[in-house]
Design a protein around this motif. Structure first.
Motif, mmCIF file in Angstrom:
data_model
loop_
_atom_site.group_PDB
_atom_site.id
_atom_site.type_symbol
_atom_site.label_atom_id
_atom_site.label_comp_id
_atom_site.label_asym_id
_atom_site.label_seq_id
_atom_site.Cartn_x
_atom_site.Cartn_y
_atom_site.Cartn_z
ATOM 1 N N ILE A 130 0.733 -1.221 -0.184
ATOM 2 C CA ILE A 130 0.180 0.066 -0.123
ATOM 3 C C ILE A 130 0.578 1.405 -0.085
ATOM 4 N N HIS A 131 2.040 1.001 0.574
ATOM 5 C CA HIS A 131 2.897 2.153 0.547
ATOM 6 C C HIS A 131 3.403 2.567 -1.063
ATOM 7 N N SER A 132 3.318 1.690 -1.954
ATOM 8 C CA SER A 132 3.702 1.854 -3.291
ATOM 9 C C SER A 132 2.565 2.390 -4.390
ATOM 10 N N ILE A 133 1.277 2.570 -3.500
ATOM 11 C CA ILE A 133 0.258 2.958 -4.419
ATOM 12 C C ILE A 133 0.299 4.532 -5.005
ATOM 13 N N GLU A 134 0.219 4.347 -6.282
ATOM 14 C CA GLU A 134 -0.020 6.021 -6.671
ATOM 15 C C GLU A 134 -1.317 6.128 -7.831
ATOM 16 N N GLY A 135 -1.812 7.370 -8.061
ATOM 17 C CA GLY A 135 -2.638 7.502 -9.051
ATOM 18 C C GLY A 135 -3.944 8.076 -8.519
ATOM 19 N N PHE A 136 -3.913 8.152 -7.269
ATOM 20 C CA PHE A 136 -5.398 9.027 -6.581
ATOM 21 C C PHE A 136 -5.174 10.322 -6.325
ATOM 22 N N LYS A 137 -5.933 11.057 -6.170
ATOM 23 C CA LYS A 137 -5.798 12.449 -5.990
ATOM 24 C C LYS A 137 -4.939 12.592 -4.644
ATOM 25 N N GLU A 138 -5.484 11.967 -3.430
ATOM 26 C CA GLU A 138 -4.650 11.830 -2.166
ATOM 27 C C GLU A 138 -4.550 10.584 -1.971
ATOM 28 N N ILE A 139 -3.707 10.234 -0.961
ATOM 29 C CA ILE A 139 -3.566 8.786 -0.306
ATOM 30 C C ILE A 139 -3.349 9.082 0.879
ATOM 31 N N HIS A 140 -4.107 8.321 1.917
ATOM 32 C CA HIS A 140 -3.915 8.529 3.202
ATOM 33 C C HIS A 140 -3.786 7.085 3.849
ATOM 34 N N LEU A 141 -2.763 6.654 4.464
ATOM 35 C CA LEU A 141 -2.459 5.512 4.977
ATOM 36 C C LEU A 141 -2.387 5.451 6.575
ATOM 37 N N ILE A 142 -3.492 4.659 7.330
ATOM 38 C CA ILE A 142 -3.533 4.442 8.637
ATOM 39 C C ILE A 142 -3.184 3.087 9.031
ATOM 40 N N GLU A 143 -1.979 2.783 9.750
ATOM 41 C CA GLU A 143 -1.675 1.516 10.011
ATOM 42 C C GLU A 143 -1.634 1.279 11.582
ATOM 43 N N ARG A 144 -2.824 0.380 11.809
ATOM 44 C CA ARG A 144 -3.157 0.230 13.577
ATOM 45 C C ARG A 144 -1.945 -0.607 14.079
ATOM 46 N N LYS A 145 -1.560 0.166 15.163
ATOM 47 C CA LYS A 145 -0.402 -0.836 16.027
ATOM 48 C C LYS A 145 -1.017 -1.941 16.708
ATOM 49 N N LYS A 146 -2.309 -1.709 17.076
ATOM 50 C CA LYS A 146 -2.864 -3.065 17.800
ATOM 51 C C LYS A 146 -4.113 -3.488 16.923
ATOM 52 N N ASN A 147 -4.404 -4.820 16.913
ATOM 53 C CA ASN A 147 -5.545 -5.442 16.282
ATOM 54 C C ASN A 147 -7.044 -4.951 16.835
ATOM 55 N N LEU A 148 -7.762 -4.540 15.839
ATOM 56 C CA LEU A 148 -9.100 -3.925 16.286
ATOM 57 C C LEU A 148 -10.078 -4.718 16.061
ATOM 58 N N GLY A 149 -9.672 -5.491 15.022
ATOM 59 C CA GLY A 149 -10.767 -6.628 14.383
ATOM 60 C C GLY A 149 -11.766 -5.821 13.496
ATOM 61 N N LEU A 150 -12.563 -6.672 12.614
ATOM 62 C CA LEU A 150 -13.232 -5.744 11.605
ATOM 63 C C LEU A 150 -14.155 -5.017 11.860
ATOM 64 N N ALA A 151 -15.011 -5.328 13.032
ATOM 65 C CA ALA A 151 -16.087 -4.315 13.263
ATOM 66 C C ALA A 151 -15.468 -3.030 13.730
ATOM 67 N N LYS A 152 -14.733 -3.294 15.028
ATOM 68 C CA LYS A 152 -14.192 -1.949 15.407
ATOM 69 C C LYS A 152 -13.551 -1.152 14.260
ATOM 70 N N SER A 153 -12.626 -1.745 13.588
ATOM 71 C CA SER A 153 -11.840 -0.900 12.717
ATOM 72 C C SER A 153 -12.747 -0.382 11.587
ATOM 73 N N ILE A 154 -13.852 -0.886 11.249
ATOM 74 C CA ILE A 154 -14.794 -0.128 10.121
ATOM 75 C C ILE A 154 -15.456 0.944 10.737
ATOM 76 N N ILE A 155 -16.183 0.552 12.033
ATOM 77 C CA ILE A 155 -16.739 1.687 12.526
ATOM 78 C C ILE A 155 -15.703 2.984 12.793
ATOM 79 N N SER A 156 -14.784 2.674 13.406
ATOM 80 C CA SER A 156 -13.697 3.925 13.878
ATOM 81 C C SER A 156 -13.346 4.581 12.694
ATOM 82 N N GLY A 157 -13.068 3.759 11.480
ATOM 83 C CA GLY A 157 -12.231 4.350 10.405
ATOM 84 C C GLY A 157 -13.420 5.023 9.516
ATOM 85 N N VAL A 158 -14.475 4.398 9.288
ATOM 86 C CA VAL A 158 -15.510 5.294 8.551
ATOM 87 C C VAL A 158 -16.066 6.590 9.508
ATOM 88 N N THR A 159 -16.108 6.622 10.591
ATOM 89 C CA THR A 159 -16.347 7.659 11.276
ATOM 90 C C THR A 159 -15.489 8.858 11.132
#
Length: 317
Positions: A62-91
């Protein structure tokens, strides 16, 4: 195509599937609007030590991706699991932009997917009973929509997690704790109504609240139900799910949902009224119809005193 609103940012959730992630991103880059779109990628940390190398491989990619207007990478330090990851990320993202397009790392999109999604954001921005939009629909092998149906989308009470988008004012209505669960459990009529778009939904919600599954989606779906609202589905899918190959955390191996020849329509013809087409929904419900053997077994279990006692102490709060 000219749109009257800013393009919604894309929010992509990834974990430990580098091959799937690459295919998902490459398909997005083939979209007409990719170079004008902002991309957020949320990478969850490994839950198990054996996942670490794959997570690192995904992060390297994902650090190699290009081609979008902007790219923001958020790498979690602890495992959130799918539900918490999506809820917090979307919010986090929707609080900044008011709309979002959400994908997971196993969804291949049509080159017109972003155009379709943004077009419908524009179309239904002021229709407050439209809570979400999806680019996915079941293949004809599972669900046949009559050729006489004159529109390119239909309205469904069931939210879809295989590509979706929403608005901040709709997302903010979610009660993630499901504080009215006790009333729902005691009301069979409510359960029957909730299950109109699939026999699996009420039990799935109860499993979530018992801690047996980790689902943000069933609670999002329940929010649609509580607000008498709809998800807009395309008649022909803009999305193919490539993750049902036993590599995912939450899915096994299954080819029944695979799509061919994804939709290339930019401006779908929409119905003049927001209402359920019961003929379409009748066929849609068949996809989620429970096996009669499972119903019998589950019915026997539900009648046991242990099950009734468990339910009583689990939901008495």
């Amino acid at each position: 195509m000219e749109l009257k609103m800013k393009l919604a940012p894309i929010v992509l959730f990834v974990y430990n599937r580098p091959v799937h992630t690459k295919r998902t991103v490459e398909s997005l880059l083939n979209n007409t609007l990719s170079s004008q779109s902002i991309l957020y990628i949320f990478s969850d940390a490994q839950k198990r030590e054996e996942d670490k190398s794959k997570v690192e491989e995904v992060r390297k990619y994902i650090h190699s991706i290009e081609g979008f207007k902007e790219i923001h990478l958020i790498e979690r330090k602890k495992n959130l699991g799918l539900a918490k990851s999506i809820i917090s990320g979307v919010t986090e993202v929707i609080d900044k932009y008011d709309t979002v397009i959400v994908l997971e790392d196993d969804l291949v999109t049509s080159p017109k997917f972003l155009t379709y999604m943004n077009y419908l954001f524009n179309e239904y921005d002021n229709q407050k009973n439209i809570f979400s939009i999806t680019g996915y629909n079941h293949p004809k092998s599972l669900m046949k929509i009559s050729d006489n149906y004159p529109y390119d989308v239909y309205f469904n009470p069931r939210a879809c997690s295989w590509s979706w988008g929403t608005w901040k004012d709709r997302w903010d209505k979610v009660d993630w704790e499901v504080t009215d669960l006790k009333n729902f459990i005691q009301n069979k009529d409510l359960q029957k109504k909730f299950n109109y778009s699939g026999e699996d939904k009420s039990e799935m919600l109860m499993k979530q609240m018992r801690g047996e599954i980790d689902s943000w989606a069933i609670r999002w779906d329940y929010t649609h139900f509580k607000n008498d609202s709809f998800c807009v589905y395309p008649v022909k899918s803009y999305v193919d799910n490539i993750g049902n190959d036993s590599t995912g955390v939450h899915c096994g191996k299954n080819t029944r949902f695979n799509q061919l020849n994804l939709n290339l329509l930019e401006t779908p013809k929409v119905p003049p009224k927001i209402e359920i087409n019961h003929e379409i929904m009748s066929d849609f419900r068949k996809v989620y119809k429970e096996n009669i053997f499972k119903k019998i077994i589950y019915g026997v279990i539900k009648d046991t005193s242990f099950y009734k006692y468990y339910r009583k102490i689990r939901y008495q709060k």
